[in-house]
Write an enzyme that holds these catalytic residues in place. Structure first.
Site, PDB file in Angstrom:
ATOM      1  N   VAL A  77       0.848  -1.182   0.000  1.00  0.00           N
ATOM      2  CA  VAL A  77       0.000   0.000   0.000  1.00  0.00           C
ATOM      3  C   VAL A  77       0.888   1.239   0.000  1.00  0.00           C
ATOM      4  O   VAL A  77       1.784   1.361   0.853  1.00  0.00           O
ATOM      5  CB  VAL A  77      -0.909   0.017   1.253  1.00  0.00           C
ATOM      6  CG1 VAL A  77      -1.879   1.188   1.202  1.00  0.00           C
ATOM      7  CG2 VAL A  77      -1.661  -1.309   1.393  1.00  0.00           C
ATOM      8  N   CYS A  78       0.656   2.155  -0.935  1.00  0.00           N
ATOM      9  CA  CYS A  78       1.465   3.381  -0.971  1.00  0.00           C
ATOM     10  C   CYS A  78       1.245   4.184   0.308  1.00  0.00           C
ATOM     11  O   CYS A  78       0.121   4.567   0.633  1.00  0.00           O
ATOM     12  CB  CYS A  78       1.108   4.238  -2.172  1.00  0.00           C
ATOM     13  SG  CYS A  78       1.887   5.872  -2.107  1.00  0.00           S
ATOM     14  N   ILE A  79       2.316   4.438   1.000  1.00  0.00           N
ATOM     15  CA  ILE A  79       2.194   5.070   2.317  1.00  0.00           C
ATOM     16  C   ILE A  79       1.689   6.506   2.215  1.00  0.00           C
ATOM     17  O   ILE A  79       0.857   6.939   3.019  1.00  0.00           O
ATOM     18  CB  ILE A  79       3.541   4.972   3.080  1.00  0.00           C
ATOM     19  CG1 ILE A  79       3.369   5.441   4.529  1.00  0.00           C
ATOM     20  CG2 ILE A  79       4.652   5.749   2.399  1.00  0.00           C
ATOM     21  CD1 ILE A  79       4.524   5.041   5.428  1.00  0.00           C
TER      22      ILE A  79
END
Lengths: 130, 134
Positions: A77-79
């Site tokens: 998941v893109c932070i």
């Protein structure tokens, strides 16, 4: 072949999450290796720990976790996209002084560099967008 | 028709070096796909990859001059576009037909771009090892 999926759509808002999941299942059933699903843009909502759809609907969060458990698919998941949208794991919640945790393993908060890596090392990267 | 040059003799050499091609199909207002797509392009460039951009459809509106900064209370994207050169992203292409349909000429844009006809665009996309579409 080694595949990666980039998912940009929010669950239950557009068809893209369902389509990505069905594609993922088709891949592994045909003997391909799905290395990673990368959740970006509104796709990060797929990692929401408290997702609670009605019981007669597919639980997308559980479905992604099942894919991880059965086939070792990384759920990245893109932070940056996640934090903006209120999706924080234990570490980020503590760092930002927030109560509660909205992302838990096997979903992992990670950087966009992982997306570029996955795209360049896998044979195919398939994007599902809104 | 406007000043869109339908340049048939486009430069494929630069495209041949492209490692990551980022396609931007959304304008600066109405959603964050443009911003998040640009972020992906910048990260790829920061990781040392050769990045090319293609603006298609409504995405060409991102390149318009005279955008009010932060007009909608969102972070503007035009400033990011002006920084592209710092990240060594100089290969910027646009879909020529999209410029025509939006009534834009190259003079209206904040960056020097290479307008490409659909056929050339297909060649550029096919030649890129990694294509990210936003």
């Amino acid at each position: 072949m080694r595949y990666a999926i980039l998912l940009l759509g929010a669950p239950y808002s557009t068809q893209s999450s369902h389509s990505a999941l069905r594609f993922a299942k088709a891949l592994v059933s045909r003997g391909h290796k799905l290395e990673t699903v990368f959740f970006y843009h509104d796709g990060v909502h797929n990692a929401a720990r408290l997702m609670t759809p009605p019981q007669d609907e597919l639980h997308l969060g559980d479905a992604w976790q099942q894919l991880h458990a059965e086939h070792g698919v990384a759920l990245q998941v893109c932070i940056a996209a996640a934090l903006r949208r209120g999706l924080l794991d234990e570490k980020e919640a503590a760092r930002h002084g927030k109560q509660g945790v909205s992302v838990a393993a096997p979903f992992e908060l990670t950087g966009l560099g992982q997306l570029i890596d996955a795209g360049l090392t896998c044979d195919r990267l398939v994007t599902f967008g809104p | 028709m406007g000043a869109v040059s339908m340049n048939e003799s486009f430069d494929l050499n630069q495209a041949a070096d492209t490692q990551v091609l980022v396609i931007l199909r959304h304008g600066p207002q109405g959603g964050s796909l443009l911003r998040e797509g640009l972020d992906a392009a910048l990260v790829a460039a920061a990781f040392g990859r050769n990045v090319s951009l293609v603006f298609m459809g409504e995405g060409v509106m991102a390149l318009c001059r005279g955008q009010d900064v932060d007009a909608l209370g969102q972070k503007a994207t035009a400033a990011t576009l002006e920084m592209l050169q710092m990240y060594d992203i100089t290969d910027v292409r646009v879909e020529a037909a999209a410029m025509t349909s939006m009534g834009l000429s190259e003079d209206d844009l904040i960056l020097p771009v290479l307008p490409l006809p659909a056929k050339a665009l297909a060649t550029v996309i096919a030649a890129a090892p990694l294509v990210l579409t936003f």
